[in-house]
Design a protein around this motif. Structure first.
Motif, PDB file in Angstrom:
ATOM      1  N   GLY A  41       0.820  -1.206   0.000  1.00 50.90           N
ATOM      2  CA  GLY A  41       0.000   0.000   0.000  1.00 50.90           C
ATOM      3  C   GLY A  41       0.856   1.259   0.000  1.00 50.90           C
ATOM      4  O   GLY A  41       0.686   2.159  -0.838  1.00 50.90           O
ATOM      5  N   GLU A  60       9.430   4.188   7.546  1.00 50.45           N
ATOM      6  CA  GLU A  60       9.459   2.728   7.622  1.00 50.45           C
ATOM      7  C   GLU A  60      10.230   2.295   8.883  1.00 50.45           C
ATOM      8  O   GLU A  60      11.369   2.737   9.103  1.00 50.45           O
ATOM      9  N   ALA A  61       9.603   1.416   9.663  1.00 47.29           N
ATOM     10  CA  ALA A  61      10.246   0.944  10.888  1.00 47.29           C
ATOM     11  C   ALA A  61      11.414  -0.003  10.592  1.00 47.29           C
ATOM     12  O   ALA A  61      12.372  -0.080  11.359  1.00 47.29           O
ATOM     13  N   GLY A 105       8.372  -3.477   2.764  1.00 45.73           N
ATOM     14  CA  GLY A 105       7.422  -4.273   3.562  1.00 45.73           C
ATOM     15  C   GLY A 105       7.426  -5.732   3.144  1.00 45.73           C
ATOM     16  O   GLY A 105       8.476  -6.291   2.783  1.00 45.73           O
ATOM     17  N   SER A 106       6.268  -6.356   3.156  1.00 50.63           N
ATOM     18  CA  SER A 106       6.182  -7.784   2.834  1.00 50.63           C
ATOM     19  C   SER A 106       6.473  -8.038   1.354  1.00 50.63           C
ATOM     20  O   SER A 106       6.772  -9.170   0.969  1.00 50.63           O
ATOM     21  N   ASN A 110       8.054 -11.402  -0.485  1.00 47.44           N
ATOM     22  CA  ASN A 110       6.939 -12.297  -0.836  1.00 47.44           C
ATOM     23  C   ASN A 110       7.262 -13.170  -2.035  1.00 47.44           C
ATOM     24  O   ASN A 110       8.335 -13.094  -2.621  1.00 47.44           O
ATOM     25  N   TRP A 111       6.326 -14.037  -2.360  1.00 45.83           N
ATOM     26  CA  TRP A 111       6.611 -15.119  -3.313  1.00 45.83           C
ATOM     27  C   TRP A 111       6.101 -14.826  -4.719  1.00 45.83           C
ATOM     28  O   TRP A 111       6.025 -15.722  -5.541  1.00 45.83           O
ATOM     29  N   THR A 112       5.664 -13.600  -4.959  1.00 44.42           N
ATOM     30  CA  THR A 112       5.359 -13.040  -6.301  1.00 44.42           C
ATOM     31  C   THR A 112       4.019 -13.467  -6.935  1.00 44.42           C
ATOM     32  O   THR A 112       3.719 -13.024  -8.048  1.00 44.42           O
ATOM     33  N   THR A 113       3.233 -14.289  -6.276  1.00 48.32           N
ATOM     34  CA  THR A 113       1.933 -14.654  -6.853  1.00 48.32           C
ATOM     35  C   THR A 113       1.051 -13.406  -6.926  1.00 48.32           C
ATOM     36  O   THR A 113       0.908 -12.699  -5.929  1.00 48.32           O
ATOM     37  N   VAL A 226       6.645   4.995  13.743  1.00 50.03           N
ATOM     38  CA  VAL A 226       5.613   5.943  14.181  1.00 50.03           C
ATOM     39  C   VAL A 226       4.905   5.336  15.385  1.00 50.03           C
ATOM     40  O   VAL A 226       4.444   4.184  15.341  1.00 50.03           O
ATOM     41  N   ALA A 462       0.910 -16.282   5.721  1.00 50.25           N
ATOM     42  CA  ALA A 462       1.714 -15.152   5.231  1.00 50.25           C
ATOM     43  C   ALA A 462       0.787 -14.068   4.683  1.00 50.25           C
ATOM     44  O   ALA A 462       1.249 -13.138   4.034  1.00 50.25           O
ATOM     45  N   GLY A 496      -3.441  -3.585   3.478  1.00 54.50           N
ATOM     46  CA  GLY A 496      -4.283  -4.768   3.588  1.00 54.50           C
ATOM     47  C   GLY A 496      -5.247  -4.748   4.761  1.00 54.50           C
ATOM     48  O   GLY A 496      -6.087  -5.641   4.880  1.00 54.50           O
ATOM     49  N   ASN A 506      -4.282 -14.588  -2.992  1.00 61.62           N
ATOM     50  CA  ASN A 506      -3.106 -13.932  -2.410  1.00 61.62           C
ATOM     51  C   ASN A 506      -3.263 -12.417  -2.545  1.00 61.62           C
ATOM     52  O   ASN A 506      -3.688 -11.927  -3.586  1.00 61.62           O
ATOM     53  N   GLN A 508      -1.439  -9.405  -2.613  1.00 67.60           N
ATOM     54  CA  GLN A 508      -0.685  -8.217  -3.034  1.00 67.60           C
ATOM     55  C   GLN A 508      -1.351  -7.432  -4.162  1.00 67.60           C
ATOM     56  O   GLN A 508      -1.466  -6.208  -4.082  1.00 67.60           O
TER      57      GLN A 508
HETATM   58  C1  FAD Z   1       6.774 -14.665   3.143  1.00 66.34           C
HETATM   59  C2  FAD Z   1       5.604 -14.004   2.463  1.00 66.34           C
HETATM   60  C3  FAD Z   1       5.192 -14.444   1.222  1.00 66.34           C
HETATM   61  C4  FAD Z   1       4.105 -13.837   0.596  1.00 66.34           C
HETATM   62  N1  FAD Z   1       3.779 -14.221  -0.679  1.00 66.34           N
HETATM   63  C5  FAD Z   1       2.796 -13.555  -1.335  1.00 66.34           C
HETATM   64  C6  FAD Z   1       2.514 -13.829  -2.698  1.00 66.34           C
HETATM   65  O1  FAD Z   1       3.184 -14.645  -3.337  1.00 66.34           O
HETATM   66  N2  FAD Z   1       1.492 -13.158  -3.287  1.00 66.34           N
HETATM   67  C7  FAD Z   1       0.741 -12.239  -2.609  1.00 66.34           C
HETATM   68  O2  FAD Z   1      -0.207 -11.707  -3.187  1.00 66.34           O
HETATM   69  N3  FAD Z   1       1.004 -11.954  -1.327  1.00 66.34           N
HETATM   70  C8  FAD Z   1       2.026 -12.550  -0.694  1.00 66.34           C
HETATM   71  N4  FAD Z   1       2.326 -12.202   0.588  1.00 66.34           N
HETATM   72  C9  FAD Z   1       1.515 -11.171   1.255  1.00 66.34           C
HETATM   73  C10 FAD Z   1       1.737  -9.762   0.704  1.00 66.34           C
HETATM   74  O3  FAD Z   1       3.101  -9.495   0.513  1.00 66.34           O
HETATM   75  C11 FAD Z   1       1.106  -8.782   1.691  1.00 66.34           C
HETATM   76  O4  FAD Z   1      -0.275  -9.089   1.769  1.00 66.34           O
HETATM   77  C12 FAD Z   1       1.258  -7.326   1.305  1.00 66.34           C
HETATM   78  O5  FAD Z   1       2.596  -6.976   1.080  1.00 66.34           O
HETATM   79  C13 FAD Z   1       0.682  -6.462   2.433  1.00 66.34           C
HETATM   80  O6  FAD Z   1       0.821  -5.114   2.081  1.00 66.34           O
HETATM   81  P1  FAD Z   1       0.602  -3.979   3.175  1.00 66.34           P
HETATM   82  O7  FAD Z   1       0.839  -2.682   2.512  1.00 66.34           O
HETATM   83  O8  FAD Z   1      -0.692  -4.233   3.842  1.00 66.34           O
HETATM   84  O9  FAD Z   1       1.720  -4.253   4.301  1.00 66.34           O
HETATM   85  P2  FAD Z   1       3.232  -4.698   4.226  1.00 66.34           P
HETATM   86  O10 FAD Z   1       3.662  -4.995   2.825  1.00 66.34           O
HETATM   87  O11 FAD Z   1       3.404  -5.777   5.219  1.00 66.34           O
HETATM   88  O12 FAD Z   1       4.045  -3.394   4.677  1.00 66.34           O
HETATM   89  C14 FAD Z   1       3.846  -2.743   5.910  1.00 66.34           C
HETATM   90  C15 FAD Z   1       5.145  -2.027   6.295  1.00 66.34           C
HETATM   91  O13 FAD Z   1       4.819  -1.051   7.290  1.00 66.34           O
HETATM   92  C16 FAD Z   1       5.844  -1.020   8.260  1.00 66.34           C
HETATM   93  N5  FAD Z   1       5.280  -0.483   9.512  1.00 66.34           N
HETATM   94  C17 FAD Z   1       4.302  -1.041  10.266  1.00 66.34           C
HETATM   95  N6  FAD Z   1       4.023  -0.264  11.331  1.00 66.34           N
HETATM   96  C18 FAD Z   1       4.852   0.809  11.251  1.00 66.34           C
HETATM   97  C19 FAD Z   1       5.055   1.959  12.075  1.00 66.34           C
HETATM   98  N7  FAD Z   1       4.327   2.145  13.192  1.00 66.34           N
HETATM   99  N8  FAD Z   1       6.009   2.861  11.716  1.00 66.34           N
HETATM  100  C20 FAD Z   1       6.733   2.683  10.575  1.00 66.34           C
HETATM  101  N9  FAD Z   1       6.587   1.594   9.765  1.00 66.34           N
HETATM  102  C21 FAD Z   1       5.659   0.675  10.095  1.00 66.34           C
HETATM  103  C22 FAD Z   1       6.275  -2.468   8.373  1.00 66.34           C
HETATM  104  O14 FAD Z   1       7.580  -2.574   8.922  1.00 66.34           O
HETATM  105  C23 FAD Z   1       6.185  -2.934   6.918  1.00 66.34           C
HETATM  106  O15 FAD Z   1       7.415  -2.804   6.259  1.00 66.34           O
HETATM  107  C24 FAD Z   1       3.414 -12.794   1.247  1.00 66.34           C
HETATM  108  C25 FAD Z   1       3.834 -12.354   2.491  1.00 66.34           C
HETATM  109  C26 FAD Z   1       4.928 -12.935   3.093  1.00 66.34           C
HETATM  110  C27 FAD Z   1       5.370 -12.423   4.425  1.00 66.34           C
END
Ligand code: FAD
Length: 533
Positions: A41, A60-61, A105-106, A110-113, A226, A462, A496, A506, A508
């Protein structure tokens, strides 16, 4: 051939990056928009808002790590790139959870699906969860835009043997299967996506949207957490943050960030936690509730030939045979996929004791793993988990209901049937005390009888979603369908956490596409004052 590291090059070219561990004094920073979190996001929002000419700060933390650091070693990757060193668990320890914690972040690990939000989920949100304007027709152009941006294409090469077993089983049983679309460009097929892409092929936020935002003059803070949203009279006034040291421990340095608009992109769990800790208005007590995991069950199989599940694109085939089979709100459906198989991950997550565990590890290269991702959040008895604040941080309670265990049992049977159909010699449902079965008939009987229970049956995830749902009805949602807070006029949520159920796919690409739509509308509003239509 030398591998070009776009982060090192970008930093040398003058990107504005501050590593919190280097800061010695309290300071204040200002921009048009401040974004908390740089994952799926946060990355997309940062690119779109900075392209619109707005000044952007990303906070970013986690650390800033890049291909030069990604040495394909689990012992390095998990502590550096994952929340809680990849050992996060629900409060009763029954579910292991993986989430990213580094710039990108994740998406960095992640595994790219890459799958568009299923039509069934979109329809359910519109009908049951008061989400507006997110139909297949309105969203598909946004998915298309992000697919082009992130080079999302069907994987053209042979699946690795781990995925090939899933495909073969489906073919032999006449089950549905799909070749996965992946966000990669020039992929070396190493199989180490979960440790950070060493060749920058994965089109994660780390190498795409974040560099693009930095090229436009955005500012990145890493190792800065934060800790509070300061708000008054329906408006955010500032974000209070702490600099972290090289071990991710808070230093004494405090930072303040001020902006016209604030975006929470810390991901499910952390966005709700930050909002709860900041006493953001929540009259219907929704924050942290309905957190979804797609809880995953695992089935191991031993084949006579080498599977080498550590090598090659980790996910390239999935089966949706069982996802929506019993109706959207009926018995819980499950998606079948395979995960990458690496030794530390396998040894620590497979549990089991003694002989079975030793046998699985001794047969590491012949070991095939199929996973079932349970679609939670639709059935009345599947309300997901609840995040609670504690003195030390937070906990996630995630009750595993009878309805879930029924799905788990069905999924173990499906996975065993599939693995035998693909030619497995033996199959073991990953639950303490289960033996290897040598035929589908024995496995079927054994699975009907097996005891399923928290801590006995391995459950992992995950995919973390929910906890700060979007929609128009304030009784059901914290932010509107554009991610704009119902209560704080200059705060949006783009990650998310906005999903009111799990996705059944999945996450992403759902986050990329929906954030692209919502951040574009926000950019318009901030640049010319137009409200989204
Ligand atoms: C091992 C693994 C494999 C995956 N494989 C897939 C895949 O193949 N296909 C798929 O669709 N999805 C996959 N996912 C899931 C997908 O990557 C996540 O659903 C997606 O990245 C979530 O996005 P997001 O923006 O919600 O949060 P995230 O991408 O998790 O990012 C959030 C970020 O915010 C930071 N943060 C949180 N709180 C604070 C704060 N207070 N201050 C500063 N920074 C902060 C965190 O450190 C983190 O870096 C996988 C996830 C993992 C862990």
């Amino acid at each position: 051939m030398a591998i070009v590291d776009p982060i090192i090059n970008g930093l040398n070219s003058g990107w504005l990056h501050t590593d919190g561990s280097q800061l010695k004094e309290n300071q204040q920073f200002e921009a048009d928009v401040v974004i908390v979190g740089t994952g799926a996001g946060g990355g997309v929002a940062a690119e779109i808002l900075s392209q619109a000419g707005l000044s952007v700060i990303m906070i970013e933390a986690g650390q800033l790590r890049s291909s030069t650091d990604f040495n394909m070693e689990e012992r390095v990757a998990y502590p550096n790139l994952y929340q809680q060193a990849a050992a996060m668990k629900t409060s009763d320890k029954a579910i292991g959870i993986f989430q990213g914690r580094s710039v990108g972040g994740s998406t960095t690990i992640n595994w790219t699906t890459s799958i568009r939000t299923p039509t069934e989920a979109l329809a359910f949100w519109e009908q049951q969860k008061s989400v507006k304007g997110l139909s297949r027709e309105t969203l598909d152009p946004w998915f298309e835009q992000m697919e082009q941006r992130l080079n999302i294409h069907e994987w053209k090469f042979e699946p690795n043997r781990n995925n090939a077993a899933l495909k073969q089983g489906c073919i032999n049983l006449g089950w549905d299967y799909t070749v996965i679309k992946r966000n990669v460009a020039g992929c070396w097929n190493t199989g180490y996506c979960g440790m950070g892409c060493p060749v920058n092929a994965k089109q994660s936020m780390l190498v795409t949207t974040i560099p693009s935002a930095l090229d436009k003059g955005a500012q990145l803070f890493s190792r800065v957490k934060v800790v509070k949203i300061e708000h008054h009279n329906g408006k955010v006034l500032a974000l209070k943050a702490q600099a972290l040291d090289s071990n991710s421990k808070p230093t004494s340095v405090e930072l303040m960030f001020k902006a016209k608009h604030y975006i929470m992109s810390g991901g499910a769990i952390h966005t709700p936690v930050l909002m709860m800790r900041s006493d953001v208005p929540d009259p219907h007590k929704l924050l942290g509730k309905r957190t979804f995991l797609h809880p995953v069950l695992l089935s191991g199989a031993i084949f006579s030939d080498a599977i080498n599940g550590h090598s090659g694109a980790p996910q390239s085939i999935y089966s949706d045979e069982f996802v929506w089979k019993n109706g959207v709100a009926g018995e819980l459906g499950y998606k079948l996929e395979v995960p990458p198989i690496h030794p530390v991950l396998m040894a620590s997550k497979l549990l089991g004791h003694g002989k079975e565990h030793a046998e699985a590890m001794a047969n590491f290269n012949q070991f095939q793993l199929t996973i079932a991702l349970v679609r939670d959040g639709y059935h009345p008895d599947s309300q997901g988990g609840q995040v609670r604040l504690t003195d030390k941080g937070f906990e996630l309670d995630y009750p595993l209901t009878e309805t879930f265990w029924r799905a788990a049992r069905r999924s173990f049977a499906s996975m065993a049937e599939l693995q035998f159909a693909a030619g497995a010699m033996k199959v073991m449902p990953v639950s303490d005390g289960m033996p290897y079965f040598t035929s589908w008939k024995d496995a079927k009987e054994g699975i009907e009888q097996m005891t399923l229970a928290p801590l006995k049956t391995v459950v992992a995830s995950a995919h973390v979603m929910g906890g700060c749902p979007f929609g128009e009805d304030e009784k059901l949602s914290m932010v509107d369908s554009y991610g704009q807070s119902h209560y704080l006029e200059n705060l949006s949520v783009m990650d998310g956490s906005i999903f009111p159920t799990s996705l059944g796919a999945n996450p992403q690409l759902s986050i990329y596409g929906i954030t692209a739509r919502n951040a574009t509308a926000l950019a318009q509003k901030l640049t010319d004052g137009r409200e989204p239509q």
